[in-house]
Scaffold this motif. Structure first.
Motif, PDB file in Angstrom:
ATOM      1  N   GLU A  21      -3.841 -47.481 -22.404  1.00  0.00           N
ATOM      2  CA  GLU A  21      -4.556 -48.740 -22.689  1.00  0.00           C
ATOM      3  C   GLU A  21      -6.050 -48.498 -22.830  1.00  0.00           C
ATOM      4  O   GLU A  21      -6.703 -49.017 -23.737  1.00  0.00           O
ATOM      5  CB  GLU A  21      -4.336 -49.734 -21.533  1.00  0.00           C
ATOM      6  N   MET A  22      -6.592 -47.670 -21.929  1.00  0.00           N
ATOM      7  CA  MET A  22      -8.045 -47.447 -21.949  1.00  0.00           C
ATOM      8  C   MET A  22      -8.449 -46.614 -23.167  1.00  0.00           C
ATOM      9  O   MET A  22      -9.514 -46.825 -23.744  1.00  0.00           O
ATOM     10  CB  MET A  22      -8.481 -46.782 -20.642  1.00  0.00           C
ATOM     11  N   GLY A  23      -7.588 -45.693 -23.561  1.00  0.00           N
ATOM     12  CA  GLY A  23      -7.877 -44.878 -24.747  1.00  0.00           C
ATOM     13  C   GLY A  23      -8.005 -45.742 -25.991  1.00  0.00           C
ATOM     14  O   GLY A  23      -8.887 -45.563 -26.817  1.00  0.00           O
ATOM     15  N   GLU A  24      -7.112 -46.738 -26.091  1.00  0.00           N
ATOM     16  CA  GLU A  24      -7.141 -47.649 -27.250  1.00  0.00           C
ATOM     17  C   GLU A  24      -8.472 -48.395 -27.310  1.00  0.00           C
ATOM     18  O   GLU A  24      -8.939 -48.769 -28.373  1.00  0.00           O
ATOM     19  CB  GLU A  24      -6.042 -48.709 -27.097  1.00  0.00           C
ATOM     20  N   LEU A  25      -9.067 -48.638 -26.131  1.00  0.00           N
ATOM     21  CA  LEU A  25     -10.290 -49.445 -26.088  1.00  0.00           C
ATOM     22  C   LEU A  25     -11.565 -48.604 -26.145  1.00  0.00           C
ATOM     23  O   LEU A  25     -12.662 -49.132 -26.024  1.00  0.00           O
ATOM     24  CB  LEU A  25     -10.297 -50.310 -24.829  1.00  0.00           C
ATOM     25  N   GLY A  26     -11.444 -47.319 -26.294  1.00  0.00           N
ATOM     26  CA  GLY A  26     -12.635 -46.487 -26.509  1.00  0.00           C
ATOM     27  C   GLY A  26     -13.004 -45.570 -25.367  1.00  0.00           C
ATOM     28  O   GLY A  26     -13.982 -44.831 -25.447  1.00  0.00           O
ATOM     29  N   PHE A  27     -12.240 -45.589 -24.251  1.00  0.00           N
ATOM     30  CA  PHE A  27     -12.517 -44.623 -23.182  1.00  0.00           C
ATOM     31  C   PHE A  27     -12.154 -43.229 -23.676  1.00  0.00           C
ATOM     32  O   PHE A  27     -11.240 -43.071 -24.487  1.00  0.00           O
ATOM     33  CB  PHE A  27     -11.702 -44.957 -21.922  1.00  0.00           C
ATOM     34  N   THR A  28     -12.867 -42.249 -23.179  1.00  0.00           N
ATOM     35  CA  THR A  28     -12.665 -40.894 -23.695  1.00  0.00           C
ATOM     36  C   THR A  28     -12.766 -39.862 -22.565  1.00  0.00           C
ATOM     37  O   THR A  28     -13.107 -40.219 -21.436  1.00  0.00           O
ATOM     38  CB  THR A  28     -13.723 -40.631 -24.808  1.00  0.00           C
ATOM     39  N   THR A  33      -7.614 -36.310 -11.826  1.00  0.00           N
ATOM     40  CA  THR A  33      -8.194 -35.994 -10.522  1.00  0.00           C
ATOM     41  C   THR A  33      -7.045 -35.978  -9.529  1.00  0.00           C
ATOM     42  O   THR A  33      -5.901 -36.240  -9.908  1.00  0.00           O
ATOM     43  CB  THR A  33      -9.221 -37.075 -10.111  1.00  0.00           C
ATOM     44  N   GLU A  34      -7.378 -35.697  -8.257  1.00  0.00           N
ATOM     45  CA  GLU A  34      -6.291 -35.571  -7.291  1.00  0.00           C
ATOM     46  C   GLU A  34      -5.481 -36.870  -7.187  1.00  0.00           C
ATOM     47  O   GLU A  34      -4.268 -36.852  -7.065  1.00  0.00           O
ATOM     48  CB  GLU A  34      -6.898 -35.227  -5.943  1.00  0.00           C
ATOM     49  N   LEU A  35      -6.161 -38.010  -7.256  1.00  0.00           N
ATOM     50  CA  LEU A  35      -5.468 -39.282  -7.017  1.00  0.00           C
ATOM     51  C   LEU A  35      -5.364 -40.161  -8.252  1.00  0.00           C
ATOM     52  O   LEU A  35      -4.918 -41.291  -8.180  1.00  0.00           O
ATOM     53  CB  LEU A  35      -6.207 -40.053  -5.912  1.00  0.00           C
ATOM     54  N   GLY A  36      -5.795 -39.670  -9.381  1.00  0.00           N
ATOM     55  CA  GLY A  36      -5.757 -40.493 -10.592  1.00  0.00           C
ATOM     56  C   GLY A  36      -6.441 -39.783 -11.740  1.00  0.00           C
ATOM     57  O   GLY A  36      -6.068 -38.674 -12.094  1.00  0.00           O
ATOM     58  N   PHE A  37      -7.486 -40.421 -12.274  1.00  0.00           N
ATOM     59  CA  PHE A  37      -8.201 -39.774 -13.372  1.00  0.00           C
ATOM     60  C   PHE A  37      -9.604 -40.353 -13.510  1.00  0.00           C
ATOM     61  O   PHE A  37      -9.916 -41.410 -12.934  1.00  0.00           O
ATOM     62  CB  PHE A  37      -7.429 -39.954 -14.688  1.00  0.00           C
ATOM     63  N   GLU A  38     -10.410 -39.650 -14.285  1.00  0.00           N
ATOM     64  CA  GLU A  38     -11.757 -40.121 -14.619  1.00  0.00           C
ATOM     65  C   GLU A  38     -11.846 -40.257 -16.123  1.00  0.00           C
ATOM     66  O   GLU A  38     -11.180 -39.516 -16.851  1.00  0.00           O
ATOM     67  CB  GLU A  38     -12.777 -39.051 -14.232  1.00  0.00           C
ATOM     68  N   ALA A  39     -12.663 -41.190 -16.584  1.00  0.00           N
ATOM     69  CA  ALA A  39     -12.875 -41.313 -18.026  1.00  0.00           C
ATOM     70  C   ALA A  39     -14.247 -41.947 -18.258  1.00  0.00           C
ATOM     71  O   ALA A  39     -14.915 -42.372 -17.293  1.00  0.00           O
ATOM     72  CB  ALA A  39     -11.781 -42.166 -18.648  1.00  0.00           C
ATOM     73  N   TYR A  40     -14.667 -41.994 -19.507  1.00  0.00           N
ATOM     74  CA  TYR A  40     -16.016 -42.451 -19.840  1.00  0.00           C
ATOM     75  C   TYR A  40     -15.975 -43.387 -21.030  1.00  0.00           C
ATOM     76  O   TYR A  40     -15.093 -43.298 -21.884  1.00  0.00           O
ATOM     77  CB  TYR A  40     -16.897 -41.245 -20.187  1.00  0.00           C
ATOM     78  N   VAL A  51     -12.352 -55.100 -23.235  1.00  0.00           N
ATOM     79  CA  VAL A  51     -12.428 -54.198 -22.074  1.00  0.00           C
ATOM     80  C   VAL A  51     -12.540 -55.033 -20.804  1.00  0.00           C
ATOM     81  O   VAL A  51     -11.887 -54.770 -19.794  1.00  0.00           O
ATOM     82  CB  VAL A  51     -13.634 -53.239 -22.201  1.00  0.00           C
ATOM     83  N   GLN A  52     -13.357 -56.079 -20.853  1.00  0.00           N
ATOM     84  CA  GLN A  52     -13.535 -56.934 -19.683  1.00  0.00           C
ATOM     85  C   GLN A  52     -12.226 -57.617 -19.279  1.00  0.00           C
ATOM     86  O   GLN A  52     -11.893 -57.703 -18.106  1.00  0.00           O
ATOM     87  CB  GLN A  52     -14.635 -57.983 -19.956  1.00  0.00           C
ATOM     88  N   GLU A 109      -0.151 -16.762 -21.608  1.00  0.00           N
ATOM     89  CA  GLU A 109      -1.331 -17.617 -21.777  1.00  0.00           C
ATOM     90  C   GLU A 109      -0.939 -18.782 -22.686  1.00  0.00           C
ATOM     91  O   GLU A 109      -0.298 -18.594 -23.718  1.00  0.00           O
ATOM     92  CB  GLU A 109      -2.459 -16.804 -22.412  1.00  0.00           C
ATOM     93  N   ILE A 110      -1.305 -19.979 -22.266  1.00  0.00           N
ATOM     94  CA  ILE A 110      -1.008 -21.179 -23.059  1.00  0.00           C
ATOM     95  C   ILE A 110      -2.337 -21.836 -23.408  1.00  0.00           C
ATOM     96  O   ILE A 110      -3.204 -21.993 -22.534  1.00  0.00           O
ATOM     97  CB  ILE A 110      -0.138 -22.169 -22.248  1.00  0.00           C
ATOM     98  N   VAL A 111      -2.504 -22.196 -24.689  1.00  0.00           N
ATOM     99  CA  VAL A 111      -3.744 -22.862 -25.098  1.00  0.00           C
ATOM    100  C   VAL A 111      -3.417 -24.334 -25.332  1.00  0.00           C
ATOM    101  O   VAL A 111      -2.500 -24.658 -26.087  1.00  0.00           O
ATOM    102  CB  VAL A 111      -4.322 -22.241 -26.383  1.00  0.00           C
ATOM    103  N   ILE A 112      -4.162 -25.201 -24.660  1.00  0.00           N
ATOM    104  CA  ILE A 112      -3.900 -26.641 -24.759  1.00  0.00           C
ATOM    105  C   ILE A 112      -5.169 -27.370 -25.195  1.00  0.00           C
ATOM    106  O   ILE A 112      -6.241 -27.154 -24.630  1.00  0.00           O
ATOM    107  CB  ILE A 112      -3.440 -27.187 -23.371  1.00  0.00           C
ATOM    108  N   ASN A 113      -5.006 -28.208 -26.211  1.00  0.00           N
ATOM    109  CA  ASN A 113      -6.079 -29.119 -26.581  1.00  0.00           C
ATOM    110  C   ASN A 113      -5.692 -30.442 -25.933  1.00  0.00           C
ATOM    111  O   ASN A 113      -4.832 -31.150 -26.442  1.00  0.00           O
ATOM    112  CB  ASN A 113      -6.119 -29.233 -28.107  1.00  0.00           C
ATOM    113  N   PRO A 114      -6.268 -30.761 -24.761  1.00  0.00           N
ATOM    114  CA  PRO A 114      -5.692 -31.839 -23.952  1.00  0.00           C
ATOM    115  C   PRO A 114      -5.854 -33.239 -24.531  1.00  0.00           C
ATOM    116  O   PRO A 114      -5.082 -34.124 -24.214  1.00  0.00           O
ATOM    117  CB  PRO A 114      -6.432 -31.710 -22.622  1.00  0.00           C
ATOM    118  N   LYS A 115      -6.821 -33.474 -25.381  1.00  0.00           N
ATOM    119  CA  LYS A 115      -7.038 -34.829 -25.927  1.00  0.00           C
ATOM    120  C   LYS A 115      -6.765 -35.853 -24.821  1.00  0.00           C
ATOM    121  O   LYS A 115      -7.314 -35.781 -23.752  1.00  0.00           O
ATOM    122  CB  LYS A 115      -6.167 -35.046 -27.147  1.00  0.00           C
ATOM    123  N   MET A 116      -5.857 -36.807 -25.078  1.00  0.00           N
ATOM    124  CA  MET A 116      -5.637 -37.811 -24.035  1.00  0.00           C
ATOM    125  C   MET A 116      -4.245 -37.730 -23.446  1.00  0.00           C
ATOM    126  O   MET A 116      -3.777 -38.664 -22.820  1.00  0.00           O
ATOM    127  CB  MET A 116      -5.847 -39.195 -24.609  1.00  0.00           C
TER     128      MET A 116
END
Ligand SMILES: C[S@@+](CC[C@H](N)C(=O)[O-])C[C@H]1O[C@@H](n2cnc3c(N)ncnc32)[C@H](O)[C@@H]1O
Length: 277
Positions: A21-28, A33-40, A51-52, A109-116
Motif C-alpha cells: 500500500e505504501m509503495g503505491e503511494l510513493g514510499f520508497t 528491520t527486526e520488528l517490521g520495516f523502514e521506508a521514506y 497518504v493521510q 552467491e546470489i545477487v538480488i535487486n530488492p526493489k520493494m
C-alpha cells in the motif's frame, strides 16, 4: 525538500500489505528491520490526502505501530546503498545487491535487486530457508517457489543444481522483481505466474516445493502443496512463529509427510519435510 522516514512495527502478514500500500503511494527504499520495516517519502508527498487517509486507518489498528521522523534531503540512493548490507548465511551463501562487491570465496552467491519485494535474506525466515536448502540435495530436481518475492529461494535452488525452477506470487511487483533477479543470476525459470495455488490450478508435480508465506496462508494451502509434491519430494515451509509450529506440523504429518529438520531464529521457524509415500 526534506524526507519523512517511517519506522513501522507490525506482524509479518501486515508487513506485506503495508509495504504494498505504501509503495503505491510513493514510499520508497523499504528495508526490513527486526520488528517490521523502514521506508521514506518526500515531505510534500507525505501531506497528500491519500497518504493521510492511509495513516488515519493505520492509527486505528492496534497491531501496527509506527514512528515518523523528518530527515534532511540526501542523495537517497547513495544513503540507502551505504546502509544495505549483504547477507552471510553460515559462511556458505552470500546474498548481495548489484552495488556490493562479489565474494567468490562463498560456495554460492546470489545477487538480488530488492526493489520493494520481500526476500533479501535479511529476514530470519529467508535466511533459514536458504540454510535448509543448502543441506538438501537439489541436483536434477524440479522445484517450485510459492510466494517467491524477490525469487531468492528459486534462485538458490537453481544454483544448487535443480533442473527446473518455477515461481508464483500474488503480487505483480514480485513477479517483475523475480524476473529481474532471475536475469541477474542467469537463471531461466520454467515460469513465473501470478496467483494463489488455488487460482493457478497447477497440474505439474515437483520434487521440491518451497513456501515462505504466513501461518494463515500455509494452513489453508498445505493440502495443495502436498498434491503437487512428488513421492520422496521435499516440502520447505516458513513464515510462522514457533507457537504455530504444532498446528503446522499436525497438518503436514496428517498428509503423510515426515519432518526432516527445522530451525528457529528469533522465534521464526523454517522446516523441511519429506513425502514418504
Ligand atoms: C514472506 S515473503 C517471502 C519471499 C521469499 N520467498 C523469501 O523467502 O524471502 C511472502 C511472499 O508471498 C507472497 N504471497 C502472499 N500470499 C500468497 C499466496 N497465497 N500465494 C502466493 N504468494 C503469496 C507475498 O506477495 C510475498 O512476496
Amino acid at each position: 525538500m526534506d524526507f519523512i522516514q517511517i519506522n513501522v512495527q507490525c506482524d509479518a502478514p501486515f508487513g506485506e500489505i503495508l509495504t504494498a500500500e505504501m509503495g503505491e503511494l510513493g514510499f520508497t527504499s523499504f528495508v526490513e528491520t527486526e520488528l517490521g520495516f523502514e521506508a521514506y517519502i518526500e515531505e510534500e508527498e507525505f501531506s497528500h490526502p491519500a497518504v493521510q487517509t492511509l495513516f488515519n486507518n493505520y492509527r486505528k489498528q492496534t497491531r501496527i505501530w509506527y514512528e515518523l521522523k523528518k530527515i534532511p534531503k540526501v542523495n537517497w540512493n547513495e544513503e540507502w546503498e551505504k546502509n544495505y548490507d549483504p547477507i552471510n548465511v553460515d559462511d556458505k551463501i552470500y546474498v548481495r545487491a548489484t552495488f556490493h562487491e562479489s565474494k567468490p570465496a562463498f560456495d554460492y552467491e546470489i545477487v538480488i535487486n530488492p526493489k520493494m519485494s520481500f526476500g533479501t535474506g535479511h529476514h530470519e525466515t529467508t535466511h533459514q530457508m536458504l540454510a535448509l536448502q543448502y543441506d538438501i540435495d537439489h541436483k536434477d530436481k524440479s522445484l517450485i517457489d510459492i510466494g517467491s518475492g524477490t525469487g531468492i529461494l528459486a534462485i538458490m535452488g537453481a544454483k544448487l543444481g535443480a533442473k527446473s525452477v518455477a515461481a508464483t506470487d500474488v503480487d505483480e511487483w514480485c513477479i517483475e522483481n523475480s524476473q529481474d533477479n532471475f536475469d541477474l543470476n542467469e537463471v531461466k525459470p520454467e515460469f513465473i505466474k501470478k496467483g494463489t495455488i488455488h487460482q493457478l490450478a497447477l497440474t505439474e508435480t515437483y520434487d521440491i516445493v518451497l513456501a515462505n508465506i504466513n501461518t494463515n496462508v500455509l494452513l489453508e494451502e498445505i493440502p495443495e502443496y502436498v498434491k503437487i509434491l512428488n513421492s520422496k519430494g521435499h516440502l520447505f515451509l516458513s513464515g510462522f512463529y514457533e507457537t504455530d509450529l504444532p498446528q503446522v506440523n499436525a497438518l503436514v504429518l496428517e498428509h503423510g509427510l515426515v519432518e526432516v529438520k527445522h530451525t528457529t531464529r528469533k522465534n521464526w521457524v523454517a522446516i523441511v519435510y519429506q513425502k514418504v509415500s
